[in-house]
Design an enzyme around this catalytic site. Structure first.
Site, mmCIF file in Angstrom:
data_model
loop_
_atom_site.group_PDB
_atom_site.id
_atom_site.type_symbol
_atom_site.label_atom_id
_atom_site.label_comp_id
_atom_site.label_asym_id
_atom_site.label_seq_id
_atom_site.Cartn_x
_atom_site.Cartn_y
_atom_site.Cartn_z
ATOM 1 N N HIS A 140 -5.434 -6.007 4.126
ATOM 2 C CA HIS A 140 -4.416 -4.960 4.209
ATOM 3 C C HIS A 140 -3.743 -4.977 5.580
ATOM 4 O O HIS A 140 -4.409 -4.823 6.599
ATOM 5 C CB HIS A 140 -5.068 -3.600 3.964
ATOM 6 C CG HIS A 140 -5.505 -3.408 2.541
ATOM 7 N ND1 HIS A 140 -4.958 -2.453 1.720
ATOM 8 C CD2 HIS A 140 -6.403 -4.090 1.785
ATOM 9 C CE1 HIS A 140 -5.515 -2.523 0.523
ATOM 10 N NE2 HIS A 140 -6.405 -3.508 0.535
ATOM 11 N N CYS A 195 0.846 -1.190 0.000
ATOM 12 C CA CYS A 195 0.000 0.000 0.000
ATOM 13 C C CYS A 195 0.881 1.238 0.000
ATOM 14 O O CYS A 195 1.883 1.321 0.693
ATOM 15 C CB CYS A 195 -0.984 -0.018 1.167
ATOM 16 S SG CYS A 195 -0.520 0.931 2.603
ATOM 17 N N GLU A 196 0.476 2.184 -0.826
ATOM 18 C CA GLU A 196 1.314 3.371 -0.998
ATOM 19 C C GLU A 196 1.179 4.352 0.159
ATOM 20 O O GLU A 196 1.936 5.307 0.243
ATOM 21 C CB GLU A 196 1.005 4.060 -2.331
ATOM 22 C CG GLU A 196 -0.376 4.675 -2.435
ATOM 23 C CD GLU A 196 -0.655 5.208 -3.838
ATOM 24 O OE1 GLU A 196 -0.036 4.740 -4.803
ATOM 25 O OE2 GLU A 196 -1.504 6.114 -3.945
ATOM 26 N N HIS A 197 0.246 4.113 1.043
ATOM 27 C CA HIS A 197 0.085 5.033 2.175
ATOM 28 C C HIS A 197 0.948 4.650 3.361
ATOM 29 O O HIS A 197 1.371 5.506 4.123
ATOM 30 C CB HIS A 197 -1.383 5.078 2.620
ATOM 31 C CG HIS A 197 -2.308 5.571 1.545
ATOM 32 N ND1 HIS A 197 -3.534 5.012 1.283
ATOM 33 C CD2 HIS A 197 -2.147 6.557 0.650
ATOM 34 C CE1 HIS A 197 -4.096 5.652 0.274
ATOM 35 N NE2 HIS A 197 -3.277 6.589 -0.143
ATOM 36 N N HIS A 198 1.195 3.354 3.537
ATOM 37 C CA HIS A 198 1.939 2.908 4.716
ATOM 38 C C HIS A 198 3.132 2.022 4.377
ATOM 39 O O HIS A 198 3.864 1.602 5.269
ATOM 40 C CB HIS A 198 1.011 2.121 5.660
ATOM 41 C CG HIS A 198 -0.218 2.881 6.072
ATOM 42 N ND1 HIS A 198 -1.418 2.749 5.414
ATOM 43 C CD2 HIS A 198 -0.402 3.795 7.051
ATOM 44 C CE1 HIS A 198 -2.322 3.554 5.997
ATOM 45 N NE2 HIS A 198 -1.728 4.193 6.982
ATOM 46 N N GLN A 255 -5.476 -0.411 -3.870
ATOM 47 C CA GLN A 255 -6.162 -1.539 -4.500
ATOM 48 C C GLN A 255 -7.071 -1.096 -5.652
ATOM 49 O O GLN A 255 -7.200 -1.786 -6.661
ATOM 50 C CB GLN A 255 -6.957 -2.287 -3.423
ATOM 51 C CG GLN A 255 -7.553 -3.595 -3.922
ATOM 52 C CD GLN A 255 -8.255 -4.355 -2.819
ATOM 53 O OE1 GLN A 255 -7.813 -4.332 -1.678
ATOM 54 N NE2 GLN A 255 -9.341 -5.022 -3.146
ATOM 55 N N CYS A 290 -1.997 -2.780 6.821
ATOM 56 C CA CYS A 290 -2.120 -1.486 7.515
ATOM 57 C C CYS A 290 -3.418 -1.406 8.307
ATOM 58 O O CYS A 290 -3.532 -0.607 9.238
ATOM 59 C CB CYS A 290 -1.981 -0.317 6.537
ATOM 60 S SG CYS A 290 -3.224 -0.262 5.243
#
Ligand SMILES: [Zn+2]
Length: 183
Positions: free
Chosen positions: A144, A75-78, A116, A146
């Site tokens: 996920h 995931c590009e956020h975490h 996703q 995260c």
């Protein structure tokens, strides 16, 4: 590039208060950089080279489904993994694509920093563009880390995303057939 990444990992580990000199961590920055390079290798892959003309003529316009393709992404956020399954279907328009190529296309986009929703769309759009199919359907179900390991700690939640193009978008019966075949 890898050297720079290893240096960054060294700083991360140090900022945890860890001792980089202890035996278990001695080579960790280099190993972590190597692992990260592998997990994001999709950036350096070329879709056309992967497909490599594995498109074969057909008269059939019956739905082709590849289900339960294993999916590992970040995931590009975490920068934490999300892991799950991808189901891909298409209706050929004069040509079919080699089955293993479908899985490879999934990997090219999964091995990047992702969300996703985009991953689902990119797989569908690429398959549509490269095969000229009458329609493409992609569904991803994943968990996920995260969500599971931090924050809300929802251990059992599964996120489902879908992208329906062409006949899969326009025809209820096509969509229903796809959904019933992946259950
Ligand atoms: Zn995340």
């Amino acid at each position: 590039m890898k050297k720079q990444m290893a240096e960054a990992y060294r700083q991360i580990i140090e900022s945890l208060g860890e001792d980089l000199a202890r035996p278990g961590l001695k080579d960790t920055p280099e190993r972590a950089a190597k692992a990260m390079k592998f997990l994001t290798k999709g950036y350096n892959e070329d879709i056309d080279k992967i497909i490599n003309d594995a498109l074969f003529p057909t008269d059939s316009s019956e739905m082709v489904i590849v289900k339960n393709i294993e999916l590992y992404s970040l995931c590009e956020h975490h920068l934490l993994p999300f892991i799950g399954k991808c189901h891909v279907a298409y209706i050929p328009n004069g040509q079919v694509i080699g089955l293993s190529k479908v899985a490879r296309i999934v990997d090219v986009f999964a091995r990047r920093l992702q969300i996703q929703e985009h991953l689902t769309q990119q797989i569908a759009a690429t398959l549509q563009e490269k095969t000229g199919a009458l329609g493409v359907g992609v569904i991803i179900e994943s968990q996920h880390m995260c969500m599971m390991m931090r924050g809300v700690e929802k251990q059992n939640s599964v996120m489902t995303t879908s992208c329906m193009l062409g006949a899969f978008r326009n025809k209820q019966s096509t969509r229903t057939e796809f959904l019933s075949l992946i259950e």
